[in-house]
Design an enzyme around this catalytic site. Structure first.
Site, PDB file in Angstrom:
ATOM      1  N   LYS A 130      24.725  13.524 -65.632  1.00 46.05           N
ATOM      2  CA  LYS A 130      25.330  14.683 -64.979  1.00 46.05           C
ATOM      3  C   LYS A 130      26.604  15.155 -65.684  1.00 46.05           C
ATOM      4  O   LYS A 130      26.882  16.343 -65.755  1.00 46.05           O
ATOM      5  CB  LYS A 130      25.635  14.317 -63.522  1.00 46.05           C
ATOM      6  CG  LYS A 130      26.130  15.470 -62.691  1.00 46.05           C
ATOM      7  CD  LYS A 130      26.081  15.147 -61.227  1.00 46.05           C
ATOM      8  CE  LYS A 130      26.485  16.344 -60.397  1.00 46.05           C
ATOM      9  NZ  LYS A 130      26.012  16.247 -59.034  1.00 46.05           N
ATOM     10  N   GLY A 164      20.494  34.492 -54.995  1.00 43.65           N
ATOM     11  CA  GLY A 164      21.690  35.136 -55.524  1.00 43.65           C
ATOM     12  C   GLY A 164      22.193  36.341 -54.760  1.00 43.65           C
ATOM     13  O   GLY A 164      22.889  37.184 -55.313  1.00 43.65           O
ATOM     14  N   HIS A 223      29.065  28.392 -46.759  1.00 42.49           N
ATOM     15  CA  HIS A 223      28.091  27.592 -46.026  1.00 42.49           C
ATOM     16  C   HIS A 223      27.632  28.376 -44.784  1.00 42.49           C
ATOM     17  O   HIS A 223      28.463  28.946 -44.079  1.00 42.49           O
ATOM     18  CB  HIS A 223      28.729  26.257 -45.607  1.00 42.49           C
ATOM     19  CG  HIS A 223      27.768  25.372 -44.876  1.00 42.49           C
ATOM     20  ND1 HIS A 223      26.762  24.693 -45.534  1.00 42.49           N
ATOM     21  CD2 HIS A 223      27.628  25.096 -43.558  1.00 42.49           C
ATOM     22  CE1 HIS A 223      26.047  24.024 -44.629  1.00 42.49           C
ATOM     23  NE2 HIS A 223      26.552  24.248 -43.434  1.00 42.49           N
ATOM     24  N   ASN A 271      33.078  27.437 -51.890  1.00 41.32           N
ATOM     25  CA  ASN A 271      31.663  27.488 -51.525  1.00 41.32           C
ATOM     26  C   ASN A 271      31.518  28.283 -50.237  1.00 41.32           C
ATOM     27  O   ASN A 271      32.470  28.406 -49.461  1.00 41.32           O
ATOM     28  CB  ASN A 271      31.155  26.053 -51.299  1.00 41.32           C
ATOM     29  CG  ASN A 271      29.685  26.008 -50.924  1.00 41.32           C
ATOM     30  OD1 ASN A 271      28.871  26.746 -51.466  1.00 41.32           O
ATOM     31  ND2 ASN A 271      29.339  25.161 -49.975  1.00 41.32           N
TER      32      ASN A 271
HETATM   33  C1  GRF Z   1      23.435  31.119 -48.392  1.00 41.89           C
HETATM   34  O1  GRF Z   1      22.964  31.062 -47.082  1.00 41.89           O
HETATM   35  C2  GRF Z   1      24.668  30.281 -48.547  1.00 41.89           C
HETATM   36  O2  GRF Z   1      25.430  30.189 -47.379  1.00 41.89           O
HETATM   37  C3  GRF Z   1      24.106  28.923 -48.865  1.00 41.89           C
HETATM   38  O3  GRF Z   1      22.968  29.168 -49.646  1.00 41.89           O
HETATM   39  C4  GRF Z   1      22.471  30.471 -49.368  1.00 41.89           C
HETATM   40  C5  GRF Z   1      22.423  31.181 -50.671  1.00 41.89           C
HETATM   41  O4  GRF Z   1      21.839  32.442 -50.584  1.00 41.89           O
HETATM   42  N1  GRF Z   1      25.096  28.091 -49.512  1.00 41.89           N
HETATM   43  P1  GRF Z   1      21.919  33.442 -51.812  1.00 41.89           P
HETATM   44  O5  GRF Z   1      21.302  32.701 -53.008  1.00 41.89           O
HETATM   45  O6  GRF Z   1      23.354  33.773 -52.055  1.00 41.89           O
HETATM   46  O7  GRF Z   1      21.106  34.619 -51.430  1.00 41.89           O
END
Ligand code: GRF
Length: 205
Positions: free
Chosen positions: A68, A15, A113, A111
Site C-alpha cells: 500500500k 463521482g 459520509h 471526506n
Molecule cells: C457518497 O454517498 C459519499 O457520501 C460516499 O460515497 C458516495 C460517493 O458518491 N462517501 P459519488 O461517487 O460522489 O457519486
C-alpha cells in the site's frame, strides 16, 4: 488577489460529488480549483468525467503497486506535482494509509459520509439508518484520521427520513445535500475559517 486553493480529488466510482465540486469551482467567485483527480479504478465514471473535462486525471493501480505504501507514494507524487493543498475523498473506497496521512494528515484530507456521524460509519450509511429506524439522517464532512469515519466533524446537514423511503430514495435526498455541503466545507477551508480545538472544529466568523 489570493490565488485559488488547490484541491486534489480521490475517487473510486460514480463521482457525482467530484462533479458538484468541479461545477462549484468554475463559479467566478470560487476560492478553489481542481488541481488533480486520482482514481483507484480505471473505469470509474468520475475518472472519465475528469478526463473529458480536461483536468489532470490519473488512474493509480492498487493491484500493480504493492504494498500500500508504494501505491500511496505514487498518489503522493501526483499530489505534489500538482501542488495539491487539500485532498478531498469523494467516494474513495479505501482506507487512507500511513503514507498519505503522514503527508496530508495535518487536517488536509477531508471526506464526505452519507450519515450523521458518529452514527452509521462505514459502508451503506443510508441503509444502516433506515434499518435502525432513525427519523433523521443526513451527511457529514469531516477531517480524515486513521479511523473509519472518525475524524473531527466540519459540517453536517440533516435530512428527514420518510416512512415510505427506500434506500434509493433516501440516498438520493442525502446526495443532493452532499453536493452542496462538500463545496461549502472546501470554501471554508480555503478561507482559513476552520480551527481545530481538541476534536471540535470551530467555524470562525
Ligand atoms: C457518497 O454517498 C459519499 O457520501 C460516499 O460515497 C458516495 C460517493 O458518491 N462517501 P459519488 O461517487 O460522489 O457519486
Amino acid at each position: 488577489m489570493k490565488s485559488k486553493g488547490r484541491v486534489g480529488i480521490l475517487l473510486s466510482g460514480r463521482g457525482s460529488n467530484f462533479e458538484a465540486i468541479y461545477r462549484h469551482s468554475l463559479d467566478p467567485g470560487a476560492n478553489f480549483e481542481i488541481a488533480a483527480v486520482i482514481s483507484d479504478h480505471e473505469d470509474a465514471r468520475g475518472l472519465t468525467l475528469a478526463k473529458e473535462s480536461g483536468l489532470n486525471a490519473f488512474f493509480v493501480s492498487p493491484i500493480l503497486l504493492k504494498p500500500k505504501a508504494a501505491y500511496e507514494e505514487k498518489i503522493l507524487e501526483i499530489l505534489n506535482r500538482f501542488k495539491v493543498e487539500l485532498v478531498c475523498l469523494a467516494g474513495y473506497m479505501r482506507i487512507v494509509g500511513k503514507t498519505l496521512l503522514h503527508a496530508y494528515g495535518n487536517q488536509r484530507i477531508i471526506n464526505i459520509h452519507p450519515a450523521l456521524l458518529p452514527s452509521f460509519p462505514g459502508l451503506h450509511g443510508q441503509k444502516q439508518a433506515l434499518d435502525y429506524g432513525v427519523k433523521v439522517s443526513g451527511c457529514t464532512v469531516h477531517f480524515v484520521d486513521n479511523g473509519m469515519d472518525t475524524g473531527p466533524i466540519i459540517l453536517q446537514k440533516a435530512v428527514e427520513i420518510k416512512e415510505t423511503d427506500t434506500e434509493e430514495d433516501l440516498s438520493m435526498r442525502i446526495l443532493t445535500e452532499e453536493h452542496k455541503l462538500y463545496s461549502e466545507a472546501i470554501t471554508l477551508f480555503f478561507h482559513d475559517k476552520l480551527k481545530l480545538e481538541g476534536r471540535r472544529v470551530i467555524i470562525l466568523p
